[in-house]
Scaffold this active site. Structure first.
Site, PDB file in Angstrom:
ATOM      1  N   ASP A   1      66.093  62.686  87.314  1.00 16.04           N
ATOM      2  CA  ASP A   1      66.872  62.057  87.467  1.00 16.04           C
ATOM      3  C   ASP A   1      67.059  60.918  86.384  1.00 16.04           C
ATOM      4  O   ASP A   1      66.204  61.133  84.952  1.00 16.04           O
ATOM      5  CB  ASP A   1      65.593  60.561  88.739  1.00 16.04           C
ATOM      6  CG  ASP A   1      65.805  59.009  88.480  1.00 16.04           C
ATOM      7  OD1 ASP A   1      67.108  58.978  89.052  1.00 16.04           O
ATOM      8  OD2 ASP A   1      64.963  58.821  88.732  1.00 16.04           O
ATOM      9  N   SER A   2      67.601  59.647  86.322  1.00 15.23           N
ATOM     10  CA  SER A   2      67.691  59.078  85.214  1.00 15.23           C
ATOM     11  C   SER A   2      66.518  58.431  84.481  1.00 15.23           C
ATOM     12  O   SER A   2      66.844  57.730  83.746  1.00 15.23           O
ATOM     13  CB  SER A   2      69.065  58.511  85.667  1.00 15.23           C
ATOM     14  OG  SER A   2      68.839  57.421  86.507  1.00 15.23           O
TER      15      SER A   2
ATOM     16  N   GLU B   1      62.091  47.179  90.979  1.00 13.74           N
ATOM     17  CA  GLU B   1      61.469  47.259  89.693  1.00 13.74           C
ATOM     18  C   GLU B   1      61.012  45.695  89.598  1.00 13.74           C
ATOM     19  O   GLU B   1      59.548  46.109  88.227  1.00 13.74           O
ATOM     20  CB  GLU B   1      62.598  47.784  88.995  1.00 13.74           C
ATOM     21  CG  GLU B   1      62.784  48.965  88.706  1.00 13.74           C
ATOM     22  CD  GLU B   1      63.398  49.583  87.414  1.00 13.74           C
ATOM     23  OE1 GLU B   1      63.974  49.451  85.970  1.00 13.74           O
ATOM     24  OE2 GLU B   1      64.063  51.064  87.662  1.00 13.74           O
TER      25      GLU B   1
ATOM     26  N   CYS C   1      70.213  55.091  96.904  1.00  9.52           N
ATOM     27  CA  CYS C   1      69.929  55.324  95.847  1.00  9.52           C
ATOM     28  C   CYS C   1      68.178  54.692  95.856  1.00  9.52           C
ATOM     29  O   CYS C   1      67.631  54.482  96.973  1.00  9.52           O
ATOM     30  CB  CYS C   1      70.113  53.746  95.418  1.00  9.52           C
ATOM     31  SG  CYS C   1      69.225  53.134  93.590  1.00  9.52           S
TER      32      CYS C   1
END
Lengths: 268, 268
Positions: free
Chosen positions: B13-14, B155, B187
């Site tokens: 993943d990024s 986040e 996402c």
């Protein structure tokens, strides 16, 4: 061969936020050439570690030094907060940064000697504004608030949106409760929220815009060091970025307040 | 020497969002070893160009191939949307991705044949979910909504905050107005918002979690290819990232739903 004074100013940032600083420099110093570097492939820096931010920052400095800039402006609060010493040690030319400039203007502006600072989590955790302000006057009270959502809200363009208003109120509440009379916009994205933040903070609170602050300091420094350009022709602006994502032009021009030409993508 | 089936699954993943996929894999396939790679120094990818995302993705793939993984899971919708073909052409082992898996589950779930997709701007602009769904059934109607603020809200940990509620309502409004009966969480951050999104969407809308979808597909694929591990001991998990920023452990464990050990920082 152009004289030292005819060289451009180098401005760099983790992304496009530094374009608000570039805009302030253009307005304050309309004849100075500017080379801008934005590390858009690796933005944002605010969530990265100190070692990584230092490494990335020195790569940008080297790029700008190869373009023979006469002065560097760190147009990124995160870099200024955690990598300014490394940059200064490495550069060999005058280095200004938004935190130093913003701290100086905040100390000048406050009457109550209580200053609020809104910034990204990394900037707040670095304690850089508090250190900068206390280095000038150890008696100042500084209240910092991490505002991680304001950058994405600005980039979304929700400058007056109810969500942005509610988020800003949430962030401002604890700072205003401390009775500050001066509020530092400690992130280069925040000048776009100045109307909203001014309204929410009320007329008794002075807003200090770090972008405007560092542009004023740049003008003073260039004059003192006899480095102000003698040119009176149209200034040249070049923009280098490590990535050109979707909507870059639109968002960049919103930050810069003018059209964004001479943009080039490079790899570091 | 361990057999092919005893090798780990590679997940990448990024950043840390892919940990929700890792969690779903752990729950579905408790005996499989997993090597996770998150490019936390360059996160987020959602704002970068296709060429840059492809380049970064292949660097991660090469890293995982050196760790002798038996299968790759693209645990990032942005990478799956724009770089899946490059990754598949490069890998030489089975490659699963969240968009393909989510599309399949959405087509199975819908009754009204109207599917909503919530994702980052890059994923939406890539049109990858619509392509994935239409490849399975050209008659499906797909309504996509870019939700750039949901990642930073997750986040920040504002999973039930009024700001998140207001933002989610704003994003859901146009999608629900189209009468969808199925909503893809496109996402890897969004599974943490599942309770809020389920409440706002109402009981008539089925939520499709791409993380759970790809874990189910991984179980089927390993069985079909005879690659399921014969091991019945405790599985081994290793996590590699390109940066370990502040709060990484806290945020990562929130995503993973368990403690995050054997974490190592590497450079690509």
């Amino acid at each position: 061969m152009p004289s030292l004074a005819q060289r451009p100013i180098g401005v760099f940032d983790s992304g496009i936020g530094g374009l608000t600083v570039t805009r302030a420099l253009m307005e304050r110093l309309p004849f100075e050439d500017i080379v801008y570097f934005g590390d858009t492939a690796r933005v944002p820096y605010g969530v990265k570690s100190v070692a990584t931010i230092e490494q990335f920052s020195l790569q940008m400095v080297d790029f700008l030094l190869r373009h023979e800039v006469k002065m560097l402006v760190i147009a990124c609060n995160t870099i200024a907060a955690v990598a300014d010493a490394k940059v200064r040690a490495h550069a060999g030319i005058p280095v200004l940064d938004v935190i130093d400039a913003g701290s100086r203007n905040a100390v000048t502006a406050t009457r109550s000697r209580s200053i609020g600072v809104m910034a990204t989590p990394t900037t707040v955790n670095s304690n850089a504004y508090a250190r900068g302000i206390h280095a000038l006057d150890a008696e100042m009270r500084v209240y910092s608030q991490a505002c991680p959502l304001l950058v994405p809200l600005v980039e979304e363009g929700w400058l007056e949106h109810p969500v942005t208003r509610l988020t800003a109120q949430e962030y401002l509440k604890p700072v205003l409760a401390e009775g500050v009379d001066t509020l530092v916009l400690g992130c280069t994205h925040y000048p776009l929220l100045k109307p909203l933040l001014a309204e929410l903070a009320g007329p008794s609170v002075a807003l200090v815009d770090s972008a405007v602050s560092v542009a004023e300091q740049a003008a003073r420094t260039l004059a003192e060091l006899d480095l102000a350009t003698p040119n009176r022709e149209m200034a040249h602006y070049r923009y280098y970025v490590t990535d050109i994502p979707l909507r870059f032009q639109t968002v960049g021009e919103r930050f810069l307040g003018r059209s964004l030409q001479h943009l080039e993508m490079v790899q570091l």
